[in-house]
Design a protein around this motif. Structure first.
Motif, PDB file in Angstrom:
ATOM      1  N   GLU A 108       0.829  -1.206   0.000  1.00 24.18           N
ATOM      2  CA  GLU A 108       0.000   0.000   0.000  1.00 24.18           C
ATOM      3  C   GLU A 108       0.867   1.261   0.000  1.00 24.18           C
ATOM      4  O   GLU A 108       0.558   2.229  -0.682  1.00 24.18           O
ATOM      5  CB  GLU A 108      -0.948  -0.012   1.196  1.00 24.18           C
ATOM      6  N   THR A 109       1.957   1.228   0.756  1.00 25.07           N
ATOM      7  CA  THR A 109       2.876   2.368   0.813  1.00 25.07           C
ATOM      8  C   THR A 109       3.537   2.584  -0.546  1.00 25.07           C
ATOM      9  O   THR A 109       3.649   3.715  -1.030  1.00 25.07           O
ATOM     10  CB  THR A 109       3.941   2.143   1.910  1.00 25.07           C
ATOM     11  N   TYR A 110       3.961   1.483  -1.180  1.00 27.08           N
ATOM     12  CA  TYR A 110       4.566   1.567  -2.509  1.00 27.08           C
ATOM     13  C   TYR A 110       3.548   2.104  -3.520  1.00 27.08           C
ATOM     14  O   TYR A 110       3.864   2.989  -4.328  1.00 27.08           O
ATOM     15  CB  TYR A 110       5.075   0.195  -2.944  1.00 27.08           C
ATOM     16  N   ALA A 111       2.338   1.585  -3.482  1.00 20.86           N
ATOM     17  CA  ALA A 111       1.299   2.024  -4.423  1.00 20.86           C
ATOM     18  C   ALA A 111       1.011   3.513  -4.256  1.00 20.86           C
ATOM     19  O   ALA A 111       0.809   4.229  -5.242  1.00 20.86           O
ATOM     20  CB  ALA A 111       0.026   1.204  -4.217  1.00 20.86           C
ATOM     21  N   ASP A 112       1.036   3.993  -3.025  1.00 20.22           N
ATOM     22  CA  ASP A 112       0.830   5.414  -2.774  1.00 20.22           C
ATOM     23  C   ASP A 112       1.989   6.230  -3.346  1.00 20.22           C
ATOM     24  O   ASP A 112       1.798   7.322  -3.884  1.00 20.22           O
ATOM     25  CB  ASP A 112       0.680   5.654  -1.270  1.00 20.22           C
ATOM     26  N   TYR A 113       3.202   5.681  -3.254  1.00 19.40           N
ATOM     27  CA  TYR A 113       4.381   6.369  -3.769  1.00 19.40           C
ATOM     28  C   TYR A 113       4.331   6.515  -5.297  1.00 19.40           C
ATOM     29  O   TYR A 113       4.907   7.456  -5.854  1.00 19.40           O
ATOM     30  CB  TYR A 113       5.654   5.632  -3.348  1.00 19.40           C
ATOM     31  N   LEU A 114       3.654   5.601  -5.962  1.00 15.00           N
ATOM     32  CA  LEU A 114       3.547   5.659  -7.425  1.00 15.00           C
ATOM     33  C   LEU A 114       2.844   6.933  -7.904  1.00 15.00           C
ATOM     34  O   LEU A 114       2.952   7.295  -9.073  1.00 15.00           O
ATOM     35  CB  LEU A 114       2.814   4.431  -7.963  1.00 15.00           C
ATOM     36  N   LYS A 115       2.155   7.609  -7.003  1.00 14.95           N
ATOM     37  CA  LYS A 115       1.470   8.858  -7.358  1.00 14.95           C
ATOM     38  C   LYS A 115       2.448  10.020  -7.525  1.00 14.95           C
ATOM     39  O   LYS A 115       2.086  11.058  -8.062  1.00 14.95           O
ATOM     40  CB  LYS A 115       0.440   9.205  -6.282  1.00 14.95           C
ATOM     41  N   GLU A 122       9.260   1.226 -11.709  1.00 13.76           N
ATOM     42  CA  GLU A 122      10.237   0.144 -11.778  1.00 13.76           C
ATOM     43  C   GLU A 122      11.689   0.605 -11.769  1.00 13.76           C
ATOM     44  O   GLU A 122      12.593  -0.181 -11.990  1.00 13.76           O
ATOM     45  CB  GLU A 122       9.965  -0.785 -12.973  1.00 13.76           C
ATOM     46  N   MET A 123      11.916   1.864 -11.471  1.00  9.77           N
ATOM     47  CA  MET A 123      13.283   2.371 -11.332  1.00  9.77           C
ATOM     48  C   MET A 123      13.642   2.379  -9.848  1.00  9.77           C
ATOM     49  O   MET A 123      12.756   2.394  -8.994  1.00  9.77           O
ATOM     50  CB  MET A 123      13.395   3.781 -11.913  1.00  9.77           C
ATOM     51  N   PRO A 124      14.936   2.360  -9.520  1.00  7.69           N
ATOM     52  CA  PRO A 124      15.334   2.377  -8.114  1.00  7.69           C
ATOM     53  C   PRO A 124      14.723   3.567  -7.363  1.00  7.69           C
ATOM     54  O   PRO A 124      14.599   4.664  -7.913  1.00  7.69           O
ATOM     55  CB  PRO A 124      16.860   2.501  -8.180  1.00  7.69           C
ATOM     56  N   ILE A 125      14.348   3.318  -6.127  1.00 10.74           N
ATOM     57  CA  ILE A 125      13.715   4.346  -5.291  1.00 10.74           C
ATOM     58  C   ILE A 125      14.762   4.907  -4.342  1.00 10.74           C
ATOM     59  O   ILE A 125      15.333   4.177  -3.536  1.00 10.74           O
ATOM     60  CB  ILE A 125      12.525   3.760  -4.513  1.00 10.74           C
ATOM     61  N   ARG A 126      14.971   6.206  -4.448  1.00 11.66           N
ATOM     62  CA  ARG A 126      15.920   6.897  -3.571  1.00 11.66           C
ATOM     63  C   ARG A 126      15.227   8.147  -3.046  1.00 11.66           C
ATOM     64  O   ARG A 126      15.387   9.234  -3.589  1.00 11.66           O
ATOM     65  CB  ARG A 126      17.188   7.257  -4.325  1.00 11.66           C
ATOM     66  N   SER A 127      14.460   7.970  -2.000  1.00 12.86           N
ATOM     67  CA  SER A 127      13.694   9.073  -1.439  1.00 12.86           C
ATOM     68  C   SER A 127      13.648   8.928   0.075  1.00 12.86           C
ATOM     69  O   SER A 127      13.266   7.875   0.588  1.00 12.86           O
ATOM     70  CB  SER A 127      12.271   9.053  -2.016  1.00 12.86           C
ATOM     71  N   GLU A 128      14.022   9.992   0.781  1.00 14.47           N
ATOM     72  CA  GLU A 128      13.957   9.961   2.242  1.00 14.47           C
ATOM     73  C   GLU A 128      12.527   9.822   2.731  1.00 14.47           C
ATOM     74  O   GLU A 128      12.269   9.137   3.714  1.00 14.47           O
ATOM     75  CB  GLU A 128      14.607  11.212   2.821  1.00 14.47           C
ATOM     76  N   VAL A 129      11.592  10.472   2.056  1.00 22.32           N
ATOM     77  CA  VAL A 129      10.186  10.374   2.437  1.00 22.32           C
ATOM     78  C   VAL A 129       9.706   8.929   2.296  1.00 22.32           C
ATOM     79  O   VAL A 129       9.039   8.396   3.186  1.00 22.32           O
ATOM     80  CB  VAL A 129       9.315  11.332   1.585  1.00 22.32           C
ATOM     81  N   GLU A 131      11.598   6.250   2.405  1.00 22.60           N
ATOM     82  CA  GLU A 131      12.291   5.489   3.460  1.00 22.60           C
ATOM     83  C   GLU A 131      11.531   5.592   4.783  1.00 22.60           C
ATOM     84  O   GLU A 131      11.326   4.595   5.468  1.00 22.60           O
ATOM     85  CB  GLU A 131      13.720   6.026   3.666  1.00 22.60           C
ATOM     86  N   GLN A 132      11.116   6.799   5.133  1.00 21.91           N
ATOM     87  CA  GLN A 132      10.393   7.008   6.388  1.00 21.91           C
ATOM     88  C   GLN A 132       9.054   6.292   6.378  1.00 21.91           C
ATOM     89  O   GLN A 132       8.682   5.628   7.345  1.00 21.91           O
ATOM     90  CB  GLN A 132      10.200   8.497   6.647  1.00 21.91           C
ATOM     91  N   LYS A 133       8.315   6.411   5.287  1.00 24.52           N
ATOM     92  CA  LYS A 133       7.007   5.756   5.195  1.00 24.52           C
ATOM     93  C   LYS A 133       7.148   4.236   5.198  1.00 24.52           C
ATOM     94  O   LYS A 133       6.330   3.525   5.779  1.00 24.52           O
ATOM     95  CB  LYS A 133       6.255   6.231   3.957  1.00 24.52           C
ATOM     96  N   MET A 134       8.192   3.728   4.564  1.00 24.01           N
ATOM     97  CA  MET A 134       8.426   2.293   4.523  1.00 24.01           C
ATOM     98  C   MET A 134       8.796   1.777   5.907  1.00 24.01           C
ATOM     99  O   MET A 134       8.365   0.700   6.312  1.00 24.01           O
ATOM    100  CB  MET A 134       9.516   1.987   3.516  1.00 24.01           C
ATOM    101  N   ALA A 135       9.582   2.540   6.658  1.00 23.09           N
ATOM    102  CA  ALA A 135       9.940   2.143   8.026  1.00 23.09           C
ATOM    103  C   ALA A 135       8.690   2.019   8.894  1.00 23.09           C
ATOM    104  O   ALA A 135       8.556   1.081   9.685  1.00 23.09           O
ATOM    105  CB  ALA A 135      10.930   3.133   8.631  1.00 23.09           C
ATOM    106  N   VAL A 136       7.755   2.937   8.725  1.00 19.76           N
ATOM    107  CA  VAL A 136       6.493   2.873   9.466  1.00 19.76           C
ATOM    108  C   VAL A 136       5.689   1.657   9.025  1.00 19.76           C
ATOM    109  O   VAL A 136       5.134   0.926   9.858  1.00 19.76           O
ATOM    110  CB  VAL A 136       5.666   4.170   9.275  1.00 19.76           C
TER     111      VAL A 136
END
Length: 141
Positions: A108-115, A122-129, A131-136
């Protein structure tokens, strides 16, 4: 099962693998683990992707979704594959009570990030935001 010093609900690591087998996100969540290089993570994720594909082809069950989990004495790997072929692989303690629920939150977090209009799918994800949401999502708080 052996007792683990990390506790029963520890999530060790997360991989997000694109449909071609490329590692687009990798994160370690537990302290004190052997540190893998980015190249090690790429090789392991690619290997998992290949084994997952082989398992889905040799399964006696028609339209098998491949590997759902791999369990060892000291860890468990759980996999959620989306309809588009993205794989979310979570490494936890064997006694973790709900890796599937964690994987659902991760998806769900990944799907939200697609917005995000600046992210190319499908490219590497390099985002602090991210990272924080994924940790949660992984830790559940």
């Amino acid at each position: 099962m052996s007792t683990n010093a990390h506790g029963s609900q520890t999530a060790f690591a997360l991989w997000i693998i694109n449909k071609a087998g490329g590692l687009i996100y990798s994160r370690t969540y537990a302290d004190g683990l052997a540190t893998l290089t980015s190249n090690d993570n790429l090789i392991l994720a690619s290997t998992f992707h290949s084994i997952h594909a082989i398992a889905s082809r040799i399964s006696p069950v028609p339209r098998s979704s491949g590997i759902h989990s791999i369990e060892a004495d000291s860890f468990k790997m759980s996999c959620l594959q989306t309809p588009t072929g993205i794989k979310f692989v979570l490494s936890t303690t064997p006694a973790h009570p709900s890796p599937d629920a964690v994987l659902k939150r991760v998806y769900e977090t990944y799907a939200d990030y697609l917005k995000d209009p600046f992210y190319t799918i499908e490219m590497p994800i390099r985002s602090e935001v991210f990272e924080q949401k994924m940790a949660v999502a992984v830790r559940g708080h």
